[in-house]
Motif scaffolding. Structure first.
Motif, PDB file in Angstrom:
ATOM      1  N   GLN A  83     -14.153  23.264  90.121  1.00  0.00           N
ATOM      2  CA  GLN A  83     -13.172  22.332  89.569  1.00  0.00           C
ATOM      3  C   GLN A  83     -13.969  21.422  88.658  1.00  0.00           C
ATOM      4  O   GLN A  83     -14.825  20.676  89.100  1.00  0.00           O
ATOM      5  CB  GLN A  83     -12.413  21.605  90.683  1.00  0.00           C
ATOM      6  CG  GLN A  83     -13.238  21.015  91.803  1.00  0.00           C
ATOM      7  CD  GLN A  83     -13.615  19.557  91.534  1.00  0.00           C
ATOM      8  OE1 GLN A  83     -13.003  18.870  90.721  1.00  0.00           O
ATOM      9  NE2 GLN A  83     -14.632  19.084  92.215  1.00  0.00           N
ATOM     10  N   THR A  84     -13.749  21.582  87.351  1.00  0.00           N
ATOM     11  CA  THR A  84     -14.652  20.973  86.389  1.00  0.00           C
ATOM     12  C   THR A  84     -13.966  20.652  85.067  1.00  0.00           C
ATOM     13  O   THR A  84     -12.924  21.225  84.743  1.00  0.00           O
ATOM     14  CB  THR A  84     -15.844  21.917  86.124  1.00  0.00           C
ATOM     15  OG1 THR A  84     -16.742  21.321  85.199  1.00  0.00           O
ATOM     16  CG2 THR A  84     -15.394  23.270  85.631  1.00  0.00           C
ATOM     17  N   ALA A  85     -14.575  19.745  84.329  1.00  0.00           N
ATOM     18  CA  ALA A  85     -14.095  19.417  82.984  1.00  0.00           C
ATOM     19  C   ALA A  85     -14.646  20.393  81.948  1.00  0.00           C
ATOM     20  O   ALA A  85     -14.182  20.411  80.805  1.00  0.00           O
ATOM     21  CB  ALA A  85     -14.496  17.986  82.621  1.00  0.00           C
ATOM     22  N   LEU A  86     -15.618  21.217  82.339  1.00  0.00           N
ATOM     23  CA  LEU A  86     -16.165  22.212  81.418  1.00  0.00           C
ATOM     24  C   LEU A  86     -15.111  23.281  81.155  1.00  0.00           C
ATOM     25  O   LEU A  86     -14.550  23.849  82.086  1.00  0.00           O
ATOM     26  CB  LEU A  86     -17.421  22.867  81.998  1.00  0.00           C
ATOM     27  CG  LEU A  86     -18.619  21.957  82.240  1.00  0.00           C
ATOM     28  CD1 LEU A  86     -19.759  22.748  82.864  1.00  0.00           C
ATOM     29  CD2 LEU A  86     -19.069  21.298  80.943  1.00  0.00           C
ATOM     30  N   GLN A  87     -14.855  23.543  79.895  1.00  0.00           N
ATOM     31  CA  GLN A  87     -13.818  24.499  79.532  1.00  0.00           C
ATOM     32  C   GLN A  87     -14.421  25.677  78.784  1.00  0.00           C
ATOM     33  O   GLN A  87     -15.538  25.614  78.306  1.00  0.00           O
ATOM     34  CB  GLN A  87     -12.756  23.823  78.677  1.00  0.00           C
ATOM     35  CG  GLN A  87     -12.044  22.703  79.404  1.00  0.00           C
ATOM     36  CD  GLN A  87     -10.965  22.061  78.560  1.00  0.00           C
ATOM     37  OE1 GLN A  87     -10.822  22.341  77.375  1.00  0.00           O
ATOM     38  NE2 GLN A  87     -10.187  21.192  79.171  1.00  0.00           N
ATOM     39  N   GLY A  88     -13.669  26.740  78.714  1.00  0.00           N
ATOM     40  CA  GLY A  88     -14.057  27.879  77.900  1.00  0.00           C
ATOM     41  C   GLY A  88     -14.470  29.096  78.688  1.00  0.00           C
ATOM     42  O   GLY A  88     -14.865  29.022  79.849  1.00  0.00           O
ATOM     43  N   ALA A  89     -14.371  30.221  78.007  1.00  0.00           N
ATOM     44  CA  ALA A  89     -14.635  31.523  78.614  1.00  0.00           C
ATOM     45  C   ALA A  89     -16.080  31.659  79.103  1.00  0.00           C
ATOM     46  O   ALA A  89     -16.323  32.303  80.126  1.00  0.00           O
ATOM     47  CB  ALA A  89     -14.313  32.635  77.626  1.00  0.00           C
ATOM     48  N   GLU A  90     -17.041  31.075  78.389  1.00  0.00           N
ATOM     49  CA  GLU A  90     -18.444  31.198  78.805  1.00  0.00           C
ATOM     50  C   GLU A  90     -18.671  30.584  80.175  1.00  0.00           C
ATOM     51  O   GLU A  90     -19.389  31.142  81.006  1.00  0.00           O
ATOM     52  CB  GLU A  90     -19.362  30.540  77.773  1.00  0.00           C
ATOM     53  CG  GLU A  90     -19.438  31.279  76.464  1.00  0.00           C
ATOM     54  CD  GLU A  90     -20.287  30.533  75.437  1.00  0.00           C
ATOM     55  OE1 GLU A  90     -21.137  29.718  75.820  1.00  0.00           O
ATOM     56  OE2 GLU A  90     -20.083  30.795  74.237  1.00  0.00           O
ATOM     57  N   ASN A  91     -18.062  29.435  80.427  1.00  0.00           N
ATOM     58  CA  ASN A  91     -18.212  28.774  81.720  1.00  0.00           C
ATOM     59  C   ASN A  91     -17.514  29.554  82.829  1.00  0.00           C
ATOM     60  O   ASN A  91     -18.039  29.679  83.934  1.00  0.00           O
ATOM     61  CB  ASN A  91     -17.682  27.337  81.662  1.00  0.00           C
ATOM     62  CG  ASN A  91     -18.561  26.463  80.812  1.00  0.00           C
ATOM     63  OD1 ASN A  91     -19.762  26.407  80.991  1.00  0.00           O
ATOM     64  ND2 ASN A  91     -17.962  25.785  79.853  1.00  0.00           N
ATOM     65  N   ILE A  92     -16.341  30.089  82.532  1.00  0.00           N
ATOM     66  CA  ILE A  92     -15.625  30.894  83.520  1.00  0.00           C
ATOM     67  C   ILE A  92     -16.424  32.149  83.852  1.00  0.00           C
ATOM     68  O   ILE A  92     -16.572  32.518  85.015  1.00  0.00           O
ATOM     69  CB  ILE A  92     -14.216  31.253  83.008  1.00  0.00           C
ATOM     70  CG1 ILE A  92     -13.395  29.975  82.846  1.00  0.00           C
ATOM     71  CG2 ILE A  92     -13.528  32.242  83.937  1.00  0.00           C
ATOM     72  CD1 ILE A  92     -12.108  30.156  82.074  1.00  0.00           C
ATOM     73  N   LYS A  93     -16.968  32.788  82.832  1.00  0.00           N
ATOM     74  CA  LYS A  93     -17.782  33.989  83.036  1.00  0.00           C
ATOM     75  C   LYS A  93     -18.996  33.666  83.911  1.00  0.00           C
ATOM     76  O   LYS A  93     -19.317  34.406  84.838  1.00  0.00           O
ATOM     77  CB  LYS A  93     -18.238  34.554  81.686  1.00  0.00           C
ATOM     78  CG  LYS A  93     -19.060  35.808  81.805  1.00  0.00           C
ATOM     79  CD  LYS A  93     -19.491  36.324  80.447  1.00  0.00           C
ATOM     80  CE  LYS A  93     -20.387  37.530  80.636  1.00  0.00           C
ATOM     81  NZ  LYS A  93     -21.081  37.888  79.419  1.00  0.00           N
ATOM     82  N   ARG A  94     -19.659  32.561  83.621  1.00  0.00           N
ATOM     83  CA  ARG A  94     -20.818  32.164  84.415  1.00  0.00           C
ATOM     84  C   ARG A  94     -20.419  31.914  85.873  1.00  0.00           C
ATOM     85  O   ARG A  94     -21.126  32.335  86.794  1.00  0.00           O
ATOM     86  CB  ARG A  94     -21.462  30.916  83.820  1.00  0.00           C
ATOM     87  CG  ARG A  94     -22.713  30.486  84.554  1.00  0.00           C
ATOM     88  CD  ARG A  94     -23.409  29.354  83.852  1.00  0.00           C
ATOM     89  NE  ARG A  94     -24.637  29.002  84.564  1.00  0.00           N
ATOM     90  CZ  ARG A  94     -25.363  27.954  84.288  1.00  0.00           C
ATOM     91  NH1 ARG A  94     -25.039  27.143  83.289  1.00  0.00           N
ATOM     92  NH2 ARG A  94     -26.442  27.691  84.986  1.00  0.00           N
ATOM     93  N   ALA A  95     -19.284  31.257  86.078  1.00  0.00           N
ATOM     94  CA  ALA A  95     -18.802  30.979  87.434  1.00  0.00           C
ATOM     95  C   ALA A  95     -18.573  32.279  88.205  1.00  0.00           C
ATOM     96  O   ALA A  95     -19.002  32.413  89.355  1.00  0.00           O
ATOM     97  CB  ALA A  95     -17.516  30.151  87.377  1.00  0.00           C
ATOM     98  N   VAL A  96     -17.919  33.232  87.559  1.00  0.00           N
ATOM     99  CA  VAL A  96     -17.646  34.520  88.210  1.00  0.00           C
ATOM    100  C   VAL A  96     -18.946  35.253  88.507  1.00  0.00           C
ATOM    101  O   VAL A  96     -19.125  35.820  89.589  1.00  0.00           O
ATOM    102  CB  VAL A  96     -16.691  35.366  87.335  1.00  0.00           C
ATOM    103  CG1 VAL A  96     -16.578  36.792  87.858  1.00  0.00           C
ATOM    104  CG2 VAL A  96     -15.318  34.706  87.257  1.00  0.00           C
ATOM    105  N   GLU A  97     -19.879  35.230  87.558  1.00  0.00           N
ATOM    106  CA  GLU A  97     -21.170  35.897  87.766  1.00  0.00           C
ATOM    107  C   GLU A  97     -21.944  35.293  88.933  1.00  0.00           C
ATOM    108  O   GLU A  97     -22.680  35.985  89.632  1.00  0.00           O
ATOM    109  CB  GLU A  97     -22.015  35.822  86.494  1.00  0.00           C
ATOM    110  CG  GLU A  97     -21.515  36.725  85.397  1.00  0.00           C
ATOM    111  CD  GLU A  97     -22.218  36.512  84.056  1.00  0.00           C
ATOM    112  OE1 GLU A  97     -23.003  35.537  83.912  1.00  0.00           O
ATOM    113  OE2 GLU A  97     -21.979  37.326  83.141  1.00  0.00           O
ATOM    114  N   LEU A  98     -21.754  33.987  89.171  1.00  0.00           N
ATOM    115  CA  LEU A  98     -22.437  33.324  90.285  1.00  0.00           C
ATOM    116  C   LEU A  98     -21.708  33.513  91.618  1.00  0.00           C
ATOM    117  O   LEU A  98     -22.202  33.098  92.650  1.00  0.00           O
ATOM    118  CB  LEU A  98     -22.606  31.825  89.991  1.00  0.00           C
ATOM    119  CG  LEU A  98     -23.634  31.499  88.908  1.00  0.00           C
ATOM    120  CD1 LEU A  98     -23.589  30.019  88.569  1.00  0.00           C
ATOM    121  CD2 LEU A  98     -25.039  31.901  89.347  1.00  0.00           C
ATOM    122  N   GLY A  99     -20.529  34.127  91.569  1.00  0.00           N
ATOM    123  CA  GLY A  99     -19.811  34.427  92.804  1.00  0.00           C
ATOM    124  C   GLY A  99     -18.617  33.544  93.099  1.00  0.00           C
ATOM    125  O   GLY A  99     -18.048  33.622  94.183  1.00  0.00           O
ATOM    126  N   ALA A 100     -18.206  32.709  92.158  1.00  0.00           N
ATOM    127  CA  ALA A 100     -17.028  31.866  92.375  1.00  0.00           C
ATOM    128  C   ALA A 100     -15.766  32.721  92.426  1.00  0.00           C
ATOM    129  O   ALA A 100     -15.692  33.771  91.794  1.00  0.00           O
ATOM    130  CB  ALA A 100     -16.911  30.811  91.279  1.00  0.00           C
TER     131      ALA A 100
END
Length: 160
Positions: A83-100
Motif C-alpha cells: 500500500q503505497t504512493a508509488l505508482q506505475g507498472a514498474e513498481n507493480i512489476k517489482r512488487a510481484v517479482e518480490l512475492g507480493a
C-alpha cells in the motif's frame, strides 16, 4: 479463527486511516508496525492473515521487508499487499517479482481496500444454498480486481 492484519507504515495518519477502514470491514484484529524492522520483530511471535506494507519507509524499506518475508520458509505463505504512493507498472512489476499478492495505490478508498480483503482473505465463500448468487458476486469481484491490476500495470488509474 478471525483474521489478523498487520499494517506496516511509518506514517501515523495512514496507520490510523487503514485501521479504521479495516475495522469498518469487520476486521477485529489490526496490529501496527511503524517500520520494517518492527514488522520483522512482530513476525517472530505473531502470524497475521495479511500484511499491508508501505514501500517508502526510513531504514528498511518495504521492498526489503517483502524480500525477507518471502525468503523465510515459515513466513513465505503470508500474503503481502503493498500500500503505497508509488505508482506505475514498474513498481507493480517489482512488487510481484518480490512475492507480493497485490498492490494498492494511495490514496485508496474503502472499496479498494474491501476488494483486496475479499480477494486475498477469501471473504466471499460460496455455500451450497446460494452457489449461483455467490458465484456471480465472486466472479464480478475477481473481474474488478483483475481490471484494477491491469489498469495499474498499464500505467493508468483503475476505477475507484
Amino acid at each position: 479463527m478471525s483474521d489478523r492484519i498487520l499494517i506496516v507504515d511509518d506514517d501515523e495518519n495512514i496507520r490510523i486511516l487503514l485501521s479504521r477502514l479495516l475495522t469498518l470491514e469487520g476486521i477485529e484484529h489490526v496490529d501496527i508496525a511503524s517500520s520494517g524492522l518492527e514488522a520483522i520483530d512482530y513476525l517472530v511471535t505473531m502470524r497475521p492473515s495479511l500484511i499491508l506494507l508501505d514501500v517508502t519507509m526510513p531504514g528498511m524499506d518495504g521492498w526489503l521487508v517483502c524480500e525477507i518475508i518471502n525468503n523465510v520458509k515459515r513466513w513465505k505463505s503470508i500474503p503481502i499487499v503493498f500500500q503505497t504512493a508509488l505508482q506505475g507498472a514498474e513498481n507493480i512489476k517489482r512488487a510481484v517479482e518480490l512475492g507480493a499478492h497485490s498492490y494498492l495505490e494511495k490514496p485508496y478508498t474503502r472499496e479498494s481496500v474491501r476488494l483486496v480483503l475479499d480477494a486475498i482473505l477469501n471473504r466471499n465463500r460460496v455455500t451450497d444454498q446460494s452457489v449461483g448468487q455467490d458465484l456471480q458476486m465472486i466472479l464480478r469481484d475477481l473481474g474488478e480486481a483483475a481490471e484494477h491490476t491491469l489498469n495499474l500495470m498499464a500505467g493508468g488509474h483503475a476505477k475507484t
